[in-house]
Write a protein that holds these residues in place. Structure first.
Motif, PDB file in Angstrom:
ATOM      1  N   ASN A 263       0.854  -1.179   0.000  1.00 56.58           N
ATOM      2  CA  ASN A 263       0.000   0.000   0.000  1.00 56.58           C
ATOM      3  C   ASN A 263       0.884   1.221   0.000  1.00 56.58           C
ATOM      4  OD1 ASN A 263      -1.798   2.201   1.020  1.00 56.58           O
ATOM      5  ND2 ASN A 263      -3.258   0.520   1.061  1.00 56.58           N
TER       6      ASN A 263
ATOM      7  N   TYR B 191      -1.509   4.941   6.498  1.00 61.15           N
ATOM      8  CA  TYR B 191      -1.953   6.323   6.306  1.00 61.15           C
ATOM      9  C   TYR B 191      -1.422   7.233   7.412  1.00 61.15           C
ATOM     10  CZ  TYR B 191      -5.438   3.842   3.449  1.00 61.15           C
ATOM     11  OH  TYR B 191      -6.065   3.016   2.552  1.00 61.15           O
TER      12      TYR B 191
ATOM     13  N   TRP C 210     -13.097  -1.332   4.738  1.00 62.86           N
ATOM     14  CA  TRP C 210     -12.139  -1.781   3.739  1.00 62.86           C
ATOM     15  C   TRP C 210     -12.785  -2.018   2.380  1.00 62.86           C
ATOM     16  CZ3 TRP C 210      -7.117  -1.414   4.230  1.00 62.86           C
ATOM     17  CH2 TRP C 210      -6.530  -1.469   5.507  1.00 62.86           C
TER      18      TRP C 210
ATOM     19  N   THR D 270      -7.615  -0.757   0.380  1.00 65.38           N
ATOM     20  CA  THR D 270      -7.839   0.659   0.668  1.00 65.38           C
ATOM     21  C   THR D 270      -8.941   0.800   1.702  1.00 65.38           C
ATOM     22  OG1 THR D 270      -7.185   1.247  -1.588  1.00 65.38           O
ATOM     23  CG2 THR D 270      -8.370   2.911  -0.333  1.00 65.38           C
TER      24      THR D 270
ATOM     25  N   TYR E 288     -11.826   8.857   0.712  1.00 59.37           N
ATOM     26  CA  TYR E 288     -11.279   7.644   0.114  1.00 59.37           C
ATOM     27  C   TYR E 288      -9.889   7.965  -0.427  1.00 59.37           C
ATOM     28  CZ  TYR E 288     -11.224   3.146  -2.280  1.00 59.37           C
ATOM     29  OH  TYR E 288     -10.916   1.866  -2.681  1.00 59.37           O
TER      30      TYR E 288
ATOM     31  N   TYR F 235      -7.084   7.490  -2.617  1.00 53.50           N
ATOM     32  CA  TYR F 235      -6.573   6.811  -3.812  1.00 53.50           C
ATOM     33  C   TYR F 235      -5.046   6.793  -3.814  1.00 53.50           C
ATOM     34  CZ  TYR F 235     -11.296   6.824  -5.696  1.00 53.50           C
ATOM     35  OH  TYR F 235     -12.646   6.592  -5.889  1.00 53.50           O
ATOM     36  N   SER F 236      -4.436   7.815  -3.257  1.00 55.41           N
ATOM     37  CA  SER F 236      -2.989   7.895  -3.110  1.00 55.41           C
ATOM     38  C   SER F 236      -2.704   8.970  -2.071  1.00 55.41           C
ATOM     39  CB  SER F 236      -2.303   8.248  -4.429  1.00 55.41           C
ATOM     40  OG  SER F 236      -2.595   9.595  -4.795  1.00 55.41           O
TER      41      SER F 236
END
Length: 308
Positions: A3, A149, A160, A164, A178, A180-181
């Protein structure tokens, strides 16, 4: 578990505050005493059945035992408060009736345990010394935990979708995002409910939208919204059960919610109203606050409060 947000972080932090569990950004909710109960159920071609006569208490403590989540058909994890007031994650084996501490952190608190998609970690919201609230991953093999994170907090709740986690961020207002990156943290909604769950077999993350209320059958409630992680669009999929917070999926189209001592079912695809499935009569207990279902749809675990 790969991740782009996964970083290791030093262990051994103390807890001074815990602010994770808010119903809105200005009200701190204390953790009420709760206990866990196991129920048998069955899903077949004819529908879904709950057997209230099979209910059995499975938690042993006197304080807060809550936030249950199955990790397979015979084991679940939950958050439990010890006699010193610390909150740890406990693994319970239904077959052996044995309990194992997944965490034993007297200076930390862990909430909302769930199994990650890779099956190698139990994720939690951990409350840290400086009151930070972030997602930590505890290996099933009891290795050192890892931070997920590191730059997104304070996390109150999460759900989940693959690797992610959609995150409920505490604030004014609370937000659902959310990630995404690292550079692309997409805001899904303002004022979401605490329950965030992937709709089985879809790319949708479902939540309760509390940004505006609805009156249904004379009671105030909210819309159930589905966020498509591919299109980044949300749509309404029905009305939540009035007076309830948490939901659990039976399959792609059917979900359960509970209010007071009764469990209800709704079929999203048919757009039906909430149907009463089972009412539990447990001496000295009331108010189902959490609900979890085993992967084989044969067991439910619920959290209930002792009657005052």
């Amino acid at each position: 578990m790969s991740n782009p947000h996964l970083f290791r972080f030093p262990k051994y932090l103390k807890t001074l505050l815990f602010t994770a569990f808010l119903l809105n950004s200005s009200l701190l909710i204390a953790q009420e005493d709760t206990d866990l109960f196991l129920l048998e159920c069955k899903k077949n071609l004819f529908g879904f059945t709950i057997y209230p006569e099979t209910v059995k208490k499975i938690s042993k403590g006197d304080g807060y035992d809550n936030q249950p989540s199955f990790i397979n058909k015979s084991q679940l994890v939950f958050t439990s408060q010890d006699q010193a007031g610390n909150f740890d994650v406990i693994l319970y084996n239904l077959a052996t009736d044995k309990y194992t501490n997944m965490t034993r952190t007297p200076e930390l608190d862990e909430f909302s345990p769930k199994l990650t998609s890779c099956g190698q970690f139990i994720s939690t919201v951990r409350v840290e010394k400086d009151s930070s609230q972030r997602i930590w991953l505890y290996p099933i093999n009891f290795g050192e935990p890892e931070l997920l994170y590191d730059d997104i907090q304070p996390v109150g709740y999460y759900g989940w979708h693959g690797e992610t986690a959609a995150l409920f961020l505490v604030g004014s207002p609370n937000r659902l995002v959310y990630p995404y990156s690292r550079e692309d943290i997409f805001e899904v909604a303002k004022n979401p409910g605490r329950c965030i769950s992937q709709r089985p077999g879809t790319n949708e993350m479902v939540y309760i939208d509390k940004s505006s209320n609805i009156v249904s059958n004379g009671k105030e409630t909210y819309e159930l919204k589905a966020f498509d992680v591919k299109s980044r669009q949300s749509k309404s999929i029905g009305i939540a059960l009035a007076g309830a917070e948490d939901f659990v999926w039976i399959d792609k189209n059917n979900l359960l919610m509970a209010r007071e001592n009764t469990i209800y079912l709704k079929n999203i695809s048919k757009g039906t109203d909430w149907e009463e499935m089972a009412t539990l009569t447990i001496p000295d207990y009331h108010n189902i606050s959490r609900i979890s279902m085993s992967p084989d749809n044969k067991k439910l675990v619920i959290a209930m409060e002792p009657s005052k």
